[in-house]
Design an enzyme around this catalytic site. Structure first.
Site, short mmCIF file in Angstrom:
data_model
loop_
_atom_site.label_atom_id
_atom_site.label_comp_id
_atom_site.label_asym_id
_atom_site.label_seq_id
_atom_site.Cartn_x
_atom_site.Cartn_y
_atom_site.Cartn_z
N ALA A 104 0.89 -1.10 -0.02
CA ALA A 104 -0.04 0.08 0.05
C ALA A 104 0.80 1.11 0.03
CB ALA A 104 -0.93 -0.01 1.26
N GLU A 105 1.78 1.32 0.78
CA GLU A 105 2.79 2.46 0.84
C GLU A 105 3.42 2.70 -0.22
OE1 GLU A 105 5.39 5.08 4.03
OE2 GLU A 105 4.70 3.22 4.59
N THR A 106 4.06 1.64 -0.96
CA THR A 106 4.76 1.82 -2.22
C THR A 106 3.81 2.13 -3.33
OG1 THR A 106 6.12 -0.04 -1.62
CG2 THR A 106 5.90 0.23 -3.81
#
Length: 159
Positions: free
Chosen positions: A76-78
């Protein structure tokens, strides 16, 4: 193909990870990051509004044999950070300031697909929702990431 672009040290990495050629110049000096490589994340679509990537379950599991919750968050953060970075544009960069995730279902084999959709694309902040699904399209987790957009600092002189 971009004019006046010399392939950098990360060109092979970018191609392998599915990064569209139009983004190679932007990432040529940095690559996609060691953690993205270790997790096996592969990009399918990339824009500030919608970024999609896959990640294998194998190699990213916790002790019980299911996909590690942190792996969901890494995906998700990527996705949110790459989308925010594209929105930031030349001379600016994105810095994650908040991420949260809710896990709905476990998975112990196969591939996870993360679909990142912009909620807000502002001048100083972006917010994206990322939905992770399994090979059958079932929702595994939902995350939200907010990034702050900052101007790049002055270039550092080589010693």
């Amino acid at each position: 193909m971009m004019d006046n672009f010399t392939p950098g040290p990360f060109t092979e990495e970018l191609v392998t990870a599915g990064i569209p050629e139009r983004l190679h110049e932007w990432l040529s000096g940095y690559g996609i990051g060691a953690l993205v490589l270790k997790m096996g994340i592969h990009f399918l679509e990339m824009s500030p509004e919608r970024t999609v990537a896959t990640m294998p379950v194998e190699g990213n599991t916790q002790v019980a044999g299911i996909l590690h919750g942190g792996a969901h968050v890494v995906l998700a953060e990527t996705l949110g950070s790459f989308a925010a970075g594209m929105h930031a544009g030349t001379g600016r960069h994105a810095v994650g300031i908040e991420v949260n995730a809710t896990h709905h279902r476990s998975i112990d084999t196969g591939t996870v697909t993360g679909t990142c959709i912009a909620i807000h694309l502002g001048g100083t902040l972006t917010t994206h929702e990322v939905v992770m699904t399994d090979d059958k399209g079932r929702r595994l987790s939902t995350a939200r990431i907010t990034n702050m957009l900052r101007d790049n600092g002055p270039a550092k002189k080589a010693d």
